[in-house]
Scaffold this motif. Structure first.
Motif, PDB file in Angstrom:
ATOM      1  N   GLY A 136       0.821  -1.207   0.000  1.00 57.09           N
ATOM      2  CA  GLY A 136       0.000   0.000   0.000  1.00 57.09           C
ATOM      3  C   GLY A 136       0.853   1.253   0.000  1.00 57.09           C
ATOM      4  O   GLY A 136       0.532   2.248  -0.664  1.00 57.09           O
ATOM      5  N   VAL A 137       1.974   1.220   0.742  1.00 58.16           N
ATOM      6  CA  VAL A 137       2.905   2.350   0.754  1.00 58.16           C
ATOM      7  C   VAL A 137       3.511   2.537  -0.637  1.00 58.16           C
ATOM      8  O   VAL A 137       3.670   3.665  -1.116  1.00 58.16           O
ATOM      9  N   PHE A 138       3.837   1.433  -1.315  1.00 58.96           N
ATOM     10  CA  PHE A 138       4.363   1.522  -2.677  1.00 58.96           C
ATOM     11  C   PHE A 138       3.363   2.198  -3.613  1.00 58.96           C
ATOM     12  O   PHE A 138       3.734   3.013  -4.469  1.00 58.96           O
ATOM     13  N   VAL A 139       2.089   1.830  -3.465  1.00 58.93           N
ATOM     14  CA  VAL A 139       1.058   2.434  -4.314  1.00 58.93           C
ATOM     15  C   VAL A 139       0.998   3.941  -4.074  1.00 58.93           C
ATOM     16  O   VAL A 139       0.905   4.730  -5.025  1.00 58.93           O
ATOM     17  N   ALA A 140       1.050   4.362  -2.812  1.00 61.52           N
ATOM     18  CA  ALA A 140       1.014   5.789  -2.499  1.00 61.52           C
ATOM     19  C   ALA A 140       2.229   6.494  -3.099  1.00 61.52           C
ATOM     20  O   ALA A 140       2.112   7.591  -3.666  1.00 61.52           O
ATOM     21  N   TYR A 141       3.396   5.872  -2.997  1.00 55.66           N
ATOM     22  CA  TYR A 141       4.608   6.451  -3.570  1.00 55.66           C
ATOM     23  C   TYR A 141       4.466   6.566  -5.082  1.00 55.66           C
ATOM     24  O   TYR A 141       4.850   7.583  -5.689  1.00 55.66           O
ATOM     25  N   TYR A 142       3.907   5.542  -5.695  1.00 54.89           N
ATOM     26  CA  TYR A 142       3.663   5.541  -7.140  1.00 54.89           C
ATOM     27  C   TYR A 142       2.708   6.677  -7.535  1.00 54.89           C
ATOM     28  O   TYR A 142       2.893   7.327  -8.563  1.00 54.89           O
ATOM     29  N   LYS A 143       1.714   6.932  -6.707  1.00 56.51           N
ATOM     30  CA  LYS A 143       0.754   7.994  -6.996  1.00 56.51           C
ATOM     31  C   LYS A 143       1.373   9.388  -6.832  1.00 56.51           C
ATOM     32  O   LYS A 143       1.089  10.293  -7.615  1.00 56.51           O
ATOM     33  N   PHE A 144       2.208   9.558  -5.816  1.00 53.35           N
ATOM     34  CA  PHE A 144       2.792  10.859  -5.546  1.00 53.35           C
ATOM     35  C   PHE A 144       3.977  11.176  -6.466  1.00 53.35           C
ATOM     36  O   PHE A 144       4.166  12.306  -6.889  1.00 53.35           O
ATOM     37  N   PHE A 145       4.794  10.161  -6.741  1.00 48.35           N
ATOM     38  CA  PHE A 145       6.042  10.400  -7.477  1.00 48.35           C
ATOM     39  C   PHE A 145       6.192   9.393  -8.624  1.00 48.35           C
ATOM     40  O   PHE A 145       7.134   8.595  -8.636  1.00 48.35           O
ATOM     41  N   PRO A 146       5.297   9.395  -9.598  1.00 46.40           N
ATOM     42  CA  PRO A 146       5.311   8.360 -10.645  1.00 46.40           C
ATOM     43  C   PRO A 146       6.570   8.333 -11.497  1.00 46.40           C
ATOM     44  O   PRO A 146       6.934   7.270 -12.027  1.00 46.40           O
ATOM     45  N   ASP A 147       7.252   9.456 -11.616  1.00 50.24           N
ATOM     46  CA  ASP A 147       8.422   9.509 -12.504  1.00 50.24           C
ATOM     47  C   ASP A 147       9.749   9.358 -11.773  1.00 50.24           C
ATOM     48  O   ASP A 147      10.813   9.469 -12.393  1.00 50.24           O
ATOM     49  N   ARG A 148       9.692   9.116 -10.462  1.00 48.15           N
ATOM     50  CA  ARG A 148      10.932   8.856  -9.733  1.00 48.15           C
ATOM     51  C   ARG A 148      11.574   7.561 -10.268  1.00 48.15           C
ATOM     52  O   ARG A 148      10.885   6.596 -10.550  1.00 48.15           O
ATOM     53  N   PRO A 157      17.585   0.284 -13.242  1.00 44.70           N
ATOM     54  CA  PRO A 157      16.931   1.602 -13.110  1.00 44.70           C
ATOM     55  C   PRO A 157      15.555   1.562 -13.779  1.00 44.70           C
ATOM     56  O   PRO A 157      15.421   1.142 -14.922  1.00 44.70           O
ATOM     57  N   MET A 158      14.543   2.024 -13.045  1.00 42.07           N
ATOM     58  CA  MET A 158      13.184   1.961 -13.582  1.00 42.07           C
ATOM     59  C   MET A 158      12.325   3.014 -12.895  1.00 42.07           C
ATOM     60  O   MET A 158      12.441   3.232 -11.684  1.00 42.07           O
ATOM     61  N   ARG A 159      11.485   3.661 -13.665  1.00 47.09           N
ATOM     62  CA  ARG A 159      10.550   4.617 -13.072  1.00 47.09           C
ATOM     63  C   ARG A 159       9.549   3.865 -12.206  1.00 47.09           C
ATOM     64  O   ARG A 159       9.113   2.770 -12.551  1.00 47.09           O
ATOM     65  N   ILE A 160       9.164   4.481 -11.097  1.00 46.02           N
ATOM     66  CA  ILE A 160       8.271   3.809 -10.161  1.00 46.02           C
ATOM     67  C   ILE A 160       6.935   3.469 -10.816  1.00 46.02           C
ATOM     68  O   ILE A 160       6.308   2.462 -10.484  1.00 46.02           O
ATOM     69  N   LYS A 161       6.484   4.271 -11.791  1.00 48.27           N
ATOM     70  CA  LYS A 161       5.211   3.989 -12.449  1.00 48.27           C
ATOM     71  C   LYS A 161       5.284   2.712 -13.274  1.00 48.27           C
ATOM     72  O   LYS A 161       4.246   2.091 -13.540  1.00 48.27           O
ATOM     73  N   ASN A 162       6.471   2.300 -13.665  1.00 49.23           N
ATOM     74  CA  ASN A 162       6.650   1.020 -14.355  1.00 49.23           C
ATOM     75  C   ASN A 162       6.981  -0.098 -13.372  1.00 49.23           C
ATOM     76  O   ASN A 162       6.492  -1.226 -13.512  1.00 49.23           O
ATOM     77  N   ALA A 163       7.798   0.221 -12.385  1.00 54.83           N
ATOM     78  CA  ALA A 163       8.197  -0.778 -11.399  1.00 54.83           C
ATOM     79  C   ALA A 163       6.994  -1.309 -10.621  1.00 54.83           C
ATOM     80  O   ALA A 163       6.935  -2.492 -10.273  1.00 54.83           O
TER      81      ALA A 163
END
Length: 297
Positions: A136-148, A157-163
């Motif tokens: 659930g924390v990963f999902v929140a991180y993905y929502k807030f910072f998708p391009d990290r 190396p991978m963008r969180i929105k893909n990871a």
């Protein structure tokens, strides 16, 4: 990673609680206790009464206790490392109240999801660990910072929105592999994370009359935000009486330090997203003033 003392208090508490249980379980391996159905070690006792057992869904305490149990060091280490790394920014962004609410909601939902998979005959294994809540924390991180960009498996190396979707795909692929990893709990945590974030970001536009809205009213510093349409509760375009007076680009308060303390407390409770534009401007200007006073750049 931020030093531990600079982490939000809610995150510090979760990390310490997990560490305490792990240490007790580790040291209790040689301590014999009565399990009711025979004798075993203190570690066995923790597992016997604390793990989530899909076959006994009415023992409600297990929906919470299982999240804090880790017996294998690597399991504990990597779960806490991920919680530390990703949870820090998520807790700061959404505020401690919502972070704790989301964490437990996702963990409990992950156990429920595993129970329903048990009914379908897909799993019957006991579950321990914080992984469901962590997803659930990963999902929140993905929502807030998708391009990290993160290092997937500490290498790629991978963008969180893909990871995020790679992790979901792997859990689906290995769900019935028998590898002793609670993949269904992971998937349940993901579903719960998307559900929680949908309501957090869109308010009553999603599941307006959902029982989950009660959680938001409980943990929000502005309960009415989740009782009415966001459009009616949006900020007024006119300046409020408690907003700063801006004169020639400078912010003036009778007591700037007091105002800063109030804003920082609000961030701790409700997250950065709760700040109005004037409050954000005030923090930026106050930070500039402090740097100038200290001779910083």
């Amino acid at each position: 990673m931020k030093p531990f003392k600079y982490l939000p208090k809610a995150l510090q508490t979760l990390l310490l609680a997990n560490a305490v249980v792990f240490i007790i379980a580790f040291l209790g391996r040689g301590l014999e206790v009565d399990l009711g159905a025979g004798y075993g070690s203190l570690t066995d006792y923790i597992n016997y009464y604390g793990a989530f057992m899909p076959r006994v869904p009415l023992e409600l305490w297990r929906y919470v206790t299982y999240m804090f149990i880790h017996f294998d060091f690597m399991h504990f280490f990597f779960n806490m490392l991920m919680l530390w790394m990703f949870g820090s920014e998520v807790a700061e962004w959404m505020g401690s109240r919502h972070f704790v609410s989301m964490y437990f909601f996702c963990g409990i939902f992950a156990a429920l999801f595993s129970f329903f998979m048990c009914i379908l005959g897909l799993t019957n294994n006991p579950i321990i660990g914080a992984s469901g809540a962590l997803m659930g924390v990963f999902v929140a991180y993905y929502k807030f910072f998708p391009d990290r960009v993160i290092l997937m498996f500490f290498v790629i190396p991978m963008r969180i929105k893909n990871a995020m979707w790679v992790m979901i795909a792997l859990d689906i692929l290995f769900a019935n592999s028998g590898d002793m990893i609670a993949h269904f709990a992971h998937l349940g945590g993901v579903v719960a994370g998307f559900l929680y974030m949908a309501i957090y970001q869109n308010g009553p536009k999603v599941l307006y009359h959902s029982p989950l809205s009660a959680i938001f009213r409980l943990f929000s510093g502005n309960p009415e935000k989740y009782n009415r349409d966001r459009s009616s509760g949006s900020r007024s375009s006119s300046r409020r009486s408690d907003e700063p007076e801006i004169l020639e680009g400078e912010v003036f308060y009778v007591d700037e330090q007091k105002r800063m303390d109030e804003i920082l407390k609000k961030v701790e409770r409700e997250g950065l997203q709760s700040l109005s534009e004037s409050e954000r401007d005030f923090l930026l200007k106050a930070g500039d003033k402090l740097r100038r006073r200290r001779g910083g750049f």
